[in-house]
Design an enzyme around this catalytic site. Structure first.
Site, PDB file in Angstrom:
ATOM      1  CG  MET A  88      -1.844  -1.136   1.167  1.00 54.27           C
ATOM      2  SD  MET A  88      -2.729  -1.433  -0.572  1.00 54.27           S
ATOM      3  CE  MET A  88      -4.188  -2.225  -0.165  1.00 54.27           C
ATOM      4  CG  LEU A  91       7.175   1.307  -5.648  1.00 50.51           C
ATOM      5  CD1 LEU A  91       7.565  -0.061  -6.501  1.00 50.51           C
ATOM      6  CD2 LEU A  91       8.049   1.013  -4.504  1.00 50.51           C
ATOM      7  CG  HIS A 107      -6.483  -1.841  -7.737  1.00 46.08           C
ATOM      8  ND1 HIS A 107      -6.016  -1.351  -6.669  1.00 46.08           N
ATOM      9  CD2 HIS A 107      -7.513  -1.254  -8.223  1.00 46.08           C
ATOM     10  CE1 HIS A 107      -7.121  -0.546  -6.203  1.00 46.08           C
ATOM     11  NE2 HIS A 107      -8.043  -0.605  -7.073  1.00 46.08           N
TER      12      HIS A 107
HETATM   13  C1  GAR Z   1      -5.589  -7.485  -2.577  1.00 48.80           C
HETATM   14  O1  GAR Z   1      -6.811  -7.738  -2.868  1.00 48.80           O
HETATM   15  C2  GAR Z   1      -4.915  -6.367  -3.636  1.00 48.80           C
HETATM   16  O2  GAR Z   1      -5.537  -6.488  -4.810  1.00 48.80           O
HETATM   17  C3  GAR Z   1      -5.030  -5.079  -2.979  1.00 48.80           C
HETATM   18  O3  GAR Z   1      -4.702  -5.519  -1.541  1.00 48.80           O
HETATM   19  C4  GAR Z   1      -5.168  -6.731  -1.358  1.00 48.80           C
HETATM   20  C5  GAR Z   1      -3.987  -7.618  -0.383  1.00 48.80           C
HETATM   21  O4  GAR Z   1      -4.496  -8.725  -0.056  1.00 48.80           O
HETATM   22  N1  GAR Z   1      -4.198  -4.182  -3.423  1.00 48.80           N
HETATM   23  C6  GAR Z   1      -4.520  -2.936  -3.672  1.00 48.80           C
HETATM   24  O5  GAR Z   1      -5.597  -2.479  -3.203  1.00 48.80           O
HETATM   25  C7  GAR Z   1      -3.552  -2.136  -4.097  1.00 48.80           C
HETATM   26  N2  GAR Z   1      -3.883  -0.754  -4.609  1.00 48.80           N
HETATM   27  P1  GAR Z   1      -3.489  -9.778   0.645  1.00 48.80           P
HETATM   28  O6  GAR Z   1      -2.556  -8.943   1.472  1.00 48.80           O
HETATM   29  O7  GAR Z   1      -4.046 -10.865   1.124  1.00 48.80           O
HETATM   30  O8  GAR Z   1      -2.719 -10.336  -0.552  1.00 48.80           O
END
Ligand code: GAR
Length: 187
Positions: A88, A91, A107
C-alpha cells in the site's frame, strides 16, 4: 527451466503472497520467490515468508533513504521481477528508473475504475454490474500503468461488500499467476 528471481512486496495479510509461493513450487511456473519486502513489521503476510524459509525484510517508507535500501537488497538477491501484492505504497519515479526491471501490481477492481482504497464499498455505491481485478505494470502514479490482464464477474443483487471481496480475491489468485506466465511467455 531457469526461473526468474522475484521479490514480493506486501503490507498486509499476504494471501496473494501465499498463493504465489504455492504456484512458484510448480515446475513450469516461471518465478522463484527469493525475497519478501514489507513496509511494516505488522504485516501478517510476513508469516508466509517465515513458514516457507523465504528471506524477508521490513523497510519502512518513513526511513531515510528507504529506496536506496530497497535497491541494495534487490541487487543482492538479483531480483528481476517485483510483484506488489497488497503493497500500500506508491513507488517513486526515481526508484522505478533506478530499478529498471519489471514491476507489476494487482488491484481489486477493473482499472481504471476505482483506484485507491475502499474499492468494494465504492463498487456497491456506484451500483456496478461487473467488477473484478487487474494486474498491471507499475508507474509512479497510484494503481496506474499498462494493463496486463483483467478478470471480472457479474455482481448479483444478493452480493454484499463482503461477498464481492471474497469473489474478487478468489479471482486474484488466478489472475496474478496468469499475468506472470503471460509476461514471461516469450523470454
Ligand atoms: C489484494 O486484494 C490486492 O488487490 C489489494 O490488496 C489486497 C491484498 O491482499 N491491493 C491494492 O488495493 C493495491 N492498490 P493480500 O495481502 O491478502 O494479498
Amino acid at each position: 527451466m531457469v526461473k526468474i528471481n522475484t521479490c514480493i512486496f506486501i503490507s498486509g495479510k499476504g494471501t496473494n503472497l501465499r498463493n504465489l509461493i504455492k504456484k512458484s513450487r510448480e515446475y513450469n511456473f516461471p518465478i522463484n520467490i527469493k525475497l519478501v519486502i514489507s513496509n511494516t513489521k505488522y504485516a501478517k503476510g510476513i508469516s508466509f515468508a517465515k513458514i516457507n524459509s523465504i528471506p524477508f525484510v521490513v523497510i519502512d517508507t518513513k526511513e531515510n533513504n528507504f529506496e536506496i535500501k530497497m535497491l541494495k537488497i534487490l541487487e543482492k538477491y538479483k531480483i528481476r521481477l517485483i510483484c506488489l501484492a497488497g503493497y500500500m505504497r506508491v513507488l517513486s519515479k526515481r526508484f522505478l528508473n533506478l530499478y529498471g526491471k519489471k514491476i507489476i501490481n494487482i488491484h481489486p477492481s477493473l482499472l481504471p475504475k476505482f483506484k485507491g482504497l475502499n474499492t468494494f464499498s465504492r463498487v456497491i455505491m456506484e451500483k456496478e454490474k461487473k467488477t473484478g481485478c487487474t494486474v498491471h505494470y507499475v508507474d509512479e502514479k497510484l494503481d496506474s500503468g499498462n494493463i496486463i490482464l483483467r478478470k471480472s464477474f457479474f455482481i448479483s443483487k444478493k452480493d454484499t461488500q463482503k461477498s464481492i471481496k471474497t469473489k474478487t480475491q478468489k479471482l486474484e489468485y488466478v489472475a496474478f499467476p496468469e499475468a506472470i506466465i503471460s509476461i514471461f511467455r516469450y523470454c
